[in-house]
Design an enzyme around this catalytic site. Structure first.
Site, PDB file in Angstrom:
ATOM      1  N   SER A 207       0.876  -1.177   0.000  1.00 42.37           N
ATOM      2  CA  SER A 207       0.000   0.000   0.000  1.00 42.37           C
ATOM      3  C   SER A 207       0.908   1.221   0.000  1.00 42.37           C
ATOM      4  O   SER A 207       2.082   1.129   0.389  1.00 42.37           O
ATOM      5  CB  SER A 207      -0.855  -0.007   1.269  1.00 42.37           C
ATOM      6  OG  SER A 207      -1.445   1.264   1.492  1.00 42.37           O
TER       7      SER A 207
ATOM      8  N   TYR B  50      -2.457  -1.146  10.431  1.00 44.27           N
ATOM      9  CA  TYR B  50      -2.349  -1.291   8.972  1.00 44.27           C
ATOM     10  C   TYR B  50      -1.015  -0.730   8.472  1.00 44.27           C
ATOM     11  O   TYR B  50      -0.304  -1.381   7.697  1.00 44.27           O
ATOM     12  CB  TYR B  50      -3.517  -0.545   8.321  1.00 44.27           C
ATOM     13  CG  TYR B  50      -3.668  -0.744   6.835  1.00 44.27           C
ATOM     14  CD1 TYR B  50      -4.399  -1.818   6.333  1.00 44.27           C
ATOM     15  CD2 TYR B  50      -3.106   0.141   5.922  1.00 44.27           C
ATOM     16  CE1 TYR B  50      -4.567  -1.992   4.960  1.00 44.27           C
ATOM     17  CE2 TYR B  50      -3.265  -0.025   4.566  1.00 44.27           C
ATOM     18  CZ  TYR B  50      -4.006  -1.088   4.083  1.00 44.27           C
ATOM     19  OH  TYR B  50      -4.166  -1.260   2.723  1.00 44.27           O
TER      20      TYR B  50
HETATM   21  P1  NAD Z   1     -11.283  -6.238  -0.422  1.00 45.76           P
HETATM   22  O1  NAD Z   1     -11.940  -6.101   0.901  1.00 45.76           O
HETATM   23  O2  NAD Z   1     -12.076  -5.978  -1.661  1.00 45.76           O
HETATM   24  O3  NAD Z   1     -10.601  -7.660  -0.569  1.00 45.76           O
HETATM   25  C1  NAD Z   1      -9.921  -8.270   0.495  1.00 45.76           C
HETATM   26  C2  NAD Z   1      -9.828  -9.738   0.222  1.00 45.76           C
HETATM   27  O4  NAD Z   1      -9.142 -10.368   1.307  1.00 45.76           O
HETATM   28  C3  NAD Z   1     -11.204 -10.419   0.122  1.00 45.76           C
HETATM   29  O5  NAD Z   1     -11.160 -11.428  -0.853  1.00 45.76           O
HETATM   30  C4  NAD Z   1     -11.368 -11.028   1.515  1.00 45.76           C
HETATM   31  O6  NAD Z   1     -12.261 -12.137   1.558  1.00 45.76           O
HETATM   32  C5  NAD Z   1      -9.933 -11.445   1.777  1.00 45.76           C
HETATM   33  N1  NAD Z   1      -9.659 -11.714   3.175  1.00 45.76           N
HETATM   34  C6  NAD Z   1      -9.852 -10.914   4.254  1.00 45.76           C
HETATM   35  N2  NAD Z   1      -9.509 -11.565   5.379  1.00 45.76           N
HETATM   36  C7  NAD Z   1      -9.091 -12.796   5.003  1.00 45.76           C
HETATM   37  C8  NAD Z   1      -8.609 -13.923   5.709  1.00 45.76           C
HETATM   38  N3  NAD Z   1      -8.511 -13.938   7.042  1.00 45.76           N
HETATM   39  N4  NAD Z   1      -8.292 -15.038   4.998  1.00 45.76           N
HETATM   40  C9  NAD Z   1      -8.417 -15.066   3.647  1.00 45.76           C
HETATM   41  N5  NAD Z   1      -8.855 -14.011   2.925  1.00 45.76           N
HETATM   42  C10 NAD Z   1      -9.185 -12.899   3.605  1.00 45.76           C
HETATM   43  O7  NAD Z   1     -10.029  -5.255  -0.350  1.00 45.76           O
HETATM   44  P2  NAD Z   1      -8.988  -4.733  -1.447  1.00 45.76           P
HETATM   45  O8  NAD Z   1      -9.059  -3.251  -1.406  1.00 45.76           O
HETATM   46  O9  NAD Z   1      -9.109  -5.436  -2.734  1.00 45.76           O
HETATM   47  O10 NAD Z   1      -7.631  -5.127  -0.705  1.00 45.76           O
HETATM   48  C11 NAD Z   1      -6.722  -6.076  -1.216  1.00 45.76           C
HETATM   49  C12 NAD Z   1      -5.333  -5.699  -0.753  1.00 45.76           C
HETATM   50  O11 NAD Z   1      -4.987  -4.430  -1.296  1.00 45.76           O
HETATM   51  C13 NAD Z   1      -5.192  -5.582   0.775  1.00 45.76           C
HETATM   52  O12 NAD Z   1      -3.962  -6.124   1.177  1.00 45.76           O
HETATM   53  C14 NAD Z   1      -5.208  -4.085   0.987  1.00 45.76           C
HETATM   54  O13 NAD Z   1      -4.523  -3.718   2.140  1.00 45.76           O
HETATM   55  C15 NAD Z   1      -4.489  -3.612  -0.264  1.00 45.76           C
HETATM   56  N6  NAD Z   1      -4.706  -2.220  -0.610  1.00 45.76           N
HETATM   57  C16 NAD Z   1      -5.962  -1.747  -0.882  1.00 45.76           C
HETATM   58  C17 NAD Z   1      -6.108  -0.409  -1.193  1.00 45.76           C
HETATM   59  C18 NAD Z   1      -7.442   0.190  -1.491  1.00 45.76           C
HETATM   60  O14 NAD Z   1      -7.540   1.422  -1.562  1.00 45.76           O
HETATM   61  N7  NAD Z   1      -8.478  -0.587  -1.711  1.00 45.76           N
HETATM   62  C19 NAD Z   1      -5.004   0.434  -1.239  1.00 45.76           C
HETATM   63  C20 NAD Z   1      -3.750  -0.087  -0.956  1.00 45.76           C
HETATM   64  C21 NAD Z   1      -3.611  -1.421  -0.653  1.00 45.76           C
END
Ligand code: NAD
Length: 260
Positions: free
Chosen positions: A142, A155
């Site tokens: 991130s 986080y």
């Molecule tokens: P999201 O909530 O859409 O997806 C998260 C995924 O992780 C889902 O499939 C969920 O079921 C899974 N998950 C959560 N807990 C779990 C567990 N205990 N075991 C197995 N799976 C689990 O979120 P996203 O935004 O797509 O996030 C994905 C990654 O991207 C994360 O690591 C997040 O920190 C990172 N990220 C997101 C953003 C953003 O703005 N959305 C920015 C930077 C980084």
């Protein structure tokens, strides 16, 4: 580009992970998807990937909070497909609160899912990659791997930890044809971002619109959300042979956020 290879993408029932899994399938890779959700929805995604891209897709329900389950997920993927060639450590959760009130169980869960899970999966998948002299490990970090925001202590700590893990494993794997990189998205409109809006409203005393415009997009000079598809395209490039000299990199895709 990835025909005959297998990619395991953690947290791929939603958001960025789902976009990455679909992008790898489009390149011909067999896929292991993972994450939580309604069984019918997950099965629809899994079967949809197979039908649309002509690859094999399996679902692992492994909970990324449990190291043992993660090792089993990698072992099962290797047994079924013969190898795990691309590992994307992507599963993640968020919690927003001042540190004085930060629930201890939320801290533990974020460190387990956002940081320790990548250690467990890498530990399990790297030996096979080294043996085959080819591998790609991509950690979804991130912008918070590089800079902080208030009220996100767990986080930001986990994502900074991912940056350190990425660089360390990159050095250990460098002579084995295995690259290890971290992708650092800015704000991407996914359920993870949507869900933190109410808590951010409470923590900062703001309206929903103020949170979107004055907190989230305020950080991003482009004033636009990054898309999951843009992140997936970057993950495809990092898995390509053209990217074989890119390793140990903490790579922002954040609309200029970390240029501040
Ligand atoms: P999201 O909530 O859409 O997806 C998260 C995924 O992780 C889902 O499939 C969920 O079921 C899974 N998950 C959560 N807990 C779990 C567990 N205990 N075991 C197995 N799976 C689990 O979120 P996203 O935004 O797509 O996030 C994905 C990654 O991207 C994360 O690591 C997040 O920190 C990172 N990220 C997101 C953003 C953003 O703005 N959305 C920015 C930077 C980084």
């Amino acid at each position: 580009m990835l025909k005959g290879k297998t990619a395991v993408v953690t947290g791929s029932t939603s958001g960025i992970g789902l976009a990455i899994a679909r992008a790898y399938a489009a390149q011909g890779a067999n896929i292991v998807i993972n994450g939580f959700g309604a069984p019918d929805d997950i099965e629809k995604e899994r079967a949809g990937i197979e039908a649309e891209f002509g690859v094999q897709a399996r679902y692992s329900a492994a909970d990324m909070a449990h190291g043992g389950a993660i090792a089993v997920m990698i072992a099962e993927a290797e047994a079924e497909f013969g190898s795990v060639d691309v590992l994307v450590n992507n599963a993640g959760i968020q919690f927003v609160s001042p540190i004085e009130e930060f629930p201890i169980e939320k801290w533990d869960a974020i460190i387990a899912i956002n940081l320790s899970a990548a250690f467990h999966a890498t530990r399990a998948a790297l030996p096979g990659m080294k043996q085959r002299k080819w591998g790609r490990i991509i950690n979804t970090a991130s912008a918070h791997a590089l800079v902080a925001s208030p009220f996100k202590s767990a986080y930001v700590a986990a994502k900074h930890g991912i940056a350190g893990l990425t660089k360390t494993v990159a050095l250990e794997a460098a002579t084995f044809g295995v690259t290890v990189n971290a992708i650092c998205p800015g704000y991407v409109w996914t359920p993870l971002v949507e869900k933190q809006i109410p808590d951010t409203m409470a923590a900062r005393g703001l309206t929903r619109e103020q949170v979107i415009n004055d907190v989230l997009l305020e950080a991003q000079p482009t004033k636009q959300f990054v898309t999951s598809e843009e992140v997936a395209d970057l993950a495809v490039f990092l898995a390509s042979d053209s990217a074989k000299s890119i390793t140990g990199v903490i790579l922002p895709i954040d609309g200029g956020w970390t240029a501040h």
